[in-house]
Design a protein around this motif. Sequence first.
Motif, PDB file in Angstrom:
ATOM      1  N   ALA A  71       0.835  -1.199   0.000  1.00  0.00           N
ATOM      2  CA  ALA A  71       0.000   0.000   0.000  1.00  0.00           C
ATOM      3  C   ALA A  71       0.871   1.250   0.000  1.00  0.00           C
ATOM      4  CB  ALA A  71      -0.910   0.001   1.219  1.00  0.00           C
ATOM      5  N   LYS A  72       0.314   2.343  -0.509  1.00  0.00           N
ATOM      6  CA  LYS A  72       1.053   3.607  -0.578  1.00  0.00           C
ATOM      7  C   LYS A  72       0.922   4.421   0.704  1.00  0.00           C
ATOM      8  CE  LYS A  72       0.681   3.953  -5.613  1.00  0.00           C
ATOM      9  NZ  LYS A  72       0.156   4.744  -6.765  1.00  0.00           N
ATOM     10  N   THR A  73      -0.121   4.121   1.492  1.00  0.00           N
ATOM     11  CA  THR A  73      -0.344   4.845   2.745  1.00  0.00           C
ATOM     12  C   THR A  73      -0.843   3.884   3.806  1.00  0.00           C
ATOM     13  OG1 THR A  73      -2.662   5.343   2.240  1.00  0.00           O
ATOM     14  CG2 THR A  73      -0.997   6.947   1.498  1.00  0.00           C
ATOM     15  N   ILE A  74      -0.750   4.313   5.064  1.00  0.00           N
ATOM     16  CA  ILE A  74      -1.305   3.511   6.152  1.00  0.00           C
ATOM     17  C   ILE A  74      -2.811   3.378   5.976  1.00  0.00           C
ATOM     18  CG2 ILE A  74      -1.776   3.490   8.640  1.00  0.00           C
ATOM     19  CD1 ILE A  74       0.970   4.705   9.093  1.00  0.00           C
ATOM     20  N   ALA A  75      -3.454   4.462   5.607  1.00  0.00           N
ATOM     21  CA  ALA A  75      -4.911   4.448   5.421  1.00  0.00           C
ATOM     22  C   ALA A  75      -5.319   3.395   4.402  1.00  0.00           C
ATOM     23  CB  ALA A  75      -5.390   5.830   4.988  1.00  0.00           C
ATOM     24  N   GLU A  76      -4.589   3.311   3.322  1.00  0.00           N
ATOM     25  CA  GLU A  76      -4.890   2.321   2.281  1.00  0.00           C
ATOM     26  C   GLU A  76      -4.670   0.903   2.792  1.00  0.00           C
ATOM     27  OE1 GLU A  76      -2.987   0.857  -1.971  1.00  0.00           O
ATOM     28  OE2 GLU A  76      -2.699   2.954  -1.348  1.00  0.00           O
ATOM     29  N   ALA A  77      -3.599   0.709   3.566  1.00  0.00           N
ATOM     30  CA  ALA A  77      -3.260  -0.625   4.064  1.00  0.00           C
ATOM     31  C   ALA A  77      -4.315  -1.183   5.011  1.00  0.00           C
ATOM     32  CB  ALA A  77      -1.902  -0.592   4.757  1.00  0.00           C
ATOM     33  N   VAL A  78      -4.852  -0.336   5.878  1.00  0.00           N
ATOM     34  CA  VAL A  78      -5.762  -0.823   6.931  1.00  0.00           C
ATOM     35  C   VAL A  78      -7.237  -0.718   6.554  1.00  0.00           C
ATOM     36  CG1 VAL A  78      -4.068  -0.152   8.683  1.00  0.00           C
ATOM     37  CG2 VAL A  78      -5.961   1.404   8.151  1.00  0.00           C
ATOM     38  N   ALA A  79      -7.550  -0.181   5.399  1.00  0.00           N
ATOM     39  CA  ALA A  79      -8.930   0.170   5.042  1.00  0.00           C
ATOM     40  C   ALA A  79      -9.936  -0.949   5.253  1.00  0.00           C
ATOM     41  CB  ALA A  79      -8.981   0.649   3.591  1.00  0.00           C
ATOM     42  N   ASP A  80      -9.600  -2.183   4.871  1.00  0.00           N
ATOM     43  CA  ASP A  80     -10.571  -3.278   4.995  1.00  0.00           C
ATOM     44  C   ASP A  80     -10.025  -4.455   5.802  1.00  0.00           C
ATOM     45  OD1 ASP A  80      -8.671  -3.960   3.162  1.00  0.00           O
ATOM     46  OD2 ASP A  80     -10.066  -4.731   1.655  1.00  0.00           O
ATOM     47  N   ALA A  81      -9.099  -4.179   6.704  1.00  0.00           N
ATOM     48  CA  ALA A  81      -8.483  -5.245   7.511  1.00  0.00           C
ATOM     49  C   ALA A  81      -9.234  -5.460   8.815  1.00  0.00           C
ATOM     50  CB  ALA A  81      -7.022  -4.897   7.799  1.00  0.00           C
ATOM     51  N   ASP A  82      -9.309  -6.716   9.250  1.00  0.00           N
ATOM     52  CA  ASP A  82      -9.891  -6.989  10.571  1.00  0.00           C
ATOM     53  C   ASP A  82      -8.811  -7.353  11.587  1.00  0.00           C
ATOM     54  OD1 ASP A  82      -9.289  -9.467   9.547  1.00  0.00           O
ATOM     55  OD2 ASP A  82     -11.294 -10.314   9.767  1.00  0.00           O
ATOM     56  N   PHE A  83      -7.553  -7.465  11.104  1.00  0.00           N
ATOM     57  CA  PHE A  83      -6.403  -7.706  11.984  1.00  0.00           C
ATOM     58  C   PHE A  83      -5.250  -6.855  11.476  1.00  0.00           C
ATOM     59  CE2 PHE A  83      -2.378  -9.996  12.733  1.00  0.00           C
ATOM     60  CZ  PHE A  83      -2.383 -10.015  14.115  1.00  0.00           C
ATOM     61  N   ILE A  84      -4.692  -6.032  12.356  1.00  0.00           N
ATOM     62  CA  ILE A  84      -3.615  -5.113  11.982  1.00  0.00           C
ATOM     63  C   ILE A  84      -2.451  -5.295  12.944  1.00  0.00           C
ATOM     64  CG2 ILE A  84      -2.967  -2.691  11.681  1.00  0.00           C
ATOM     65  CD1 ILE A  84      -6.127  -2.234  11.388  1.00  0.00           C
ATOM     66  N   GLN A  85      -1.259  -5.528  12.402  1.00  0.00           N
ATOM     67  CA  GLN A  85      -0.070  -5.681  13.248  1.00  0.00           C
ATOM     68  C   GLN A  85       0.904  -4.562  12.939  1.00  0.00           C
ATOM     69  OE1 GLN A  85       0.067  -8.157  15.549  1.00  0.00           O
ATOM     70  NE2 GLN A  85       2.025  -7.526  16.406  1.00  0.00           N
ATOM     71  N   GLU A  86       1.173  -3.736  13.958  1.00  0.00           N
ATOM     72  CA  GLU A  86       2.119  -2.618  13.832  1.00  0.00           C
ATOM     73  C   GLU A  86       3.493  -3.074  14.290  1.00  0.00           C
ATOM     74  OE1 GLU A  86       4.736  -0.479  15.893  1.00  0.00           O
ATOM     75  OE2 GLU A  86       2.969  -0.740  17.176  1.00  0.00           O
ATOM     76  N   SER A  87       4.514  -2.839  13.445  1.00  0.00           N
ATOM     77  CA  SER A  87       5.881  -3.275  13.762  1.00  0.00           C
ATOM     78  C   SER A  87       6.897  -2.207  13.378  1.00  0.00           C
ATOM     79  CB  SER A  87       6.203  -4.580  13.026  1.00  0.00           C
ATOM     80  OG  SER A  87       5.259  -5.584  13.295  1.00  0.00           O
ATOM     81  N   VAL A  88       6.645  -0.971  13.792  1.00  0.00           N
ATOM     82  CA  VAL A  88       7.568   0.123  13.481  1.00  0.00           C
ATOM     83  C   VAL A  88       8.624   0.220  14.586  1.00  0.00           C
ATOM     84  CG1 VAL A  88       5.765   1.348  12.212  1.00  0.00           C
ATOM     85  CG2 VAL A  88       6.181   1.927  14.613  1.00  0.00           C
ATOM     86  N   PRO A  89       9.719   0.964  14.367  1.00  0.00           N
ATOM     87  CA  PRO A  89      10.786   1.073  15.369  1.00  0.00           C
ATOM     88  C   PRO A  89      10.308   1.535  16.749  1.00  0.00           C
ATOM     89  CG  PRO A  89      11.553   1.913  13.273  1.00  0.00           C
ATOM     90  CD  PRO A  89      10.084   1.631  13.094  1.00  0.00           C
ATOM     91  N   GLU A  90      11.106   1.200  17.767  1.00  0.00           N
ATOM     92  CA  GLU A  90      10.739   1.421  19.167  1.00  0.00           C
ATOM     93  C   GLU A  90      10.927   2.872  19.607  1.00  0.00           C
ATOM     94  OE1 GLU A  90       9.927  -1.877  21.564  1.00  0.00           O
ATOM     95  OE2 GLU A  90       8.959  -1.260  19.720  1.00  0.00           O
TER      96      GLU A  90
END
Length: 364
Positions: A71-90
């Motif tokens: 996806a080009k944006t976070i909004a696009e990536a999560v738009a139709d997801a029922d499970f989201i895993q965030e793994s960005v730096p600490e």
Amino acid sequence: MSIINKAAAIGGGVIGAGWVARLLLNGIDVSIFDPDPEASRKVGEVMKGARRAYKQMVPSGLPREGKLTFAKTIAEAVADADFIQESVPERLDLKHRVLAEIDAHAPANAIVGSSTSGIKPTDMQVAMKKHPERLVVGHPFNPVYLLPLVEIVGGEQTFPEAIEVAKEMYASIGMKPVVIRKEIEAFVGDRLLEAAWREALWLIKDGICTVEELDDIMRYGFGLRWAQMGMFQVYRVAGGEAGMRHFMAQFGPCLKWPWTKLMDVPEFNDELVDLIATQSDDQAHGLSIRELEKIRDDNLVAIMDALSKQNKGKGWGAGALHKDYTKQLAKLAAKKPTASKAAEKAKAGKPVKKAEKPKKKKKG
């Protein structure tokens, strides 16, 4: 079978890519967002290693892989997801920005898991203005596609129902969810690892042993016991017929002896870094990181496979879970493909009962 219809991964580093691999190899479509221009290549390298390991686990054939979309944006990536895993730096500021955007655009019934190694969920969910109640820590261990443990931690605003749904979701992709009873920095696994790491730094700095000798002591000794029994059951056995009480009575006094430097941390300077890095280079004997990953994965599959045959064929510890997981993958692989893309899309659009928005408890 997984209860996840569509997943989103935010961050495609070592951990994020590991999540992507586990989800895809369970037949789940994943949309990923990572601004790194090298993200596609890096995720592809991890997928290559994961496929190789899974073919060893299920030689009869794997399920049809899920579809991966960048996806080009976070909004696009999560738009139709029922499970989201965030793994960005600490970094808490980065977590806040990313989670706020996830919260603003994700469906209300989506569960949001964070791969953080130590940040408390309460400190992260303050950035989520719409649905902070659906955030949990879902802390895995590398490689995510093989190691089954995931620590689940809820924050002050997390609904108990969200934790239960998260447990079911993680378990549905072959993981072992362990809910941490009290919110605490670094949870349980990393606190244990940090203690061993601090002591190891002193042992190397003081010239007691090299990094290779220290690793040999772990992998040829207690590491083999920990791999299938953990710490407390190992010590229970060490107590002989009298069990844990005898062990505690016998070795309890050692706690007062100067056997550790855990409360005193060596100065983390360039000299210490160079010492450890040089010894680590020598230990690798020219093997690349990708070659070491293959060796690691082969060993993990072999250990879990061996444990799956123990206990009169029922499996023991991680082996018992591995046995069930490989059966689940084989069953998914044997399923006939859906009749059409239209039917598949219609099925994906159906609401998942277990992933509905958690309801607030009535005040009593």
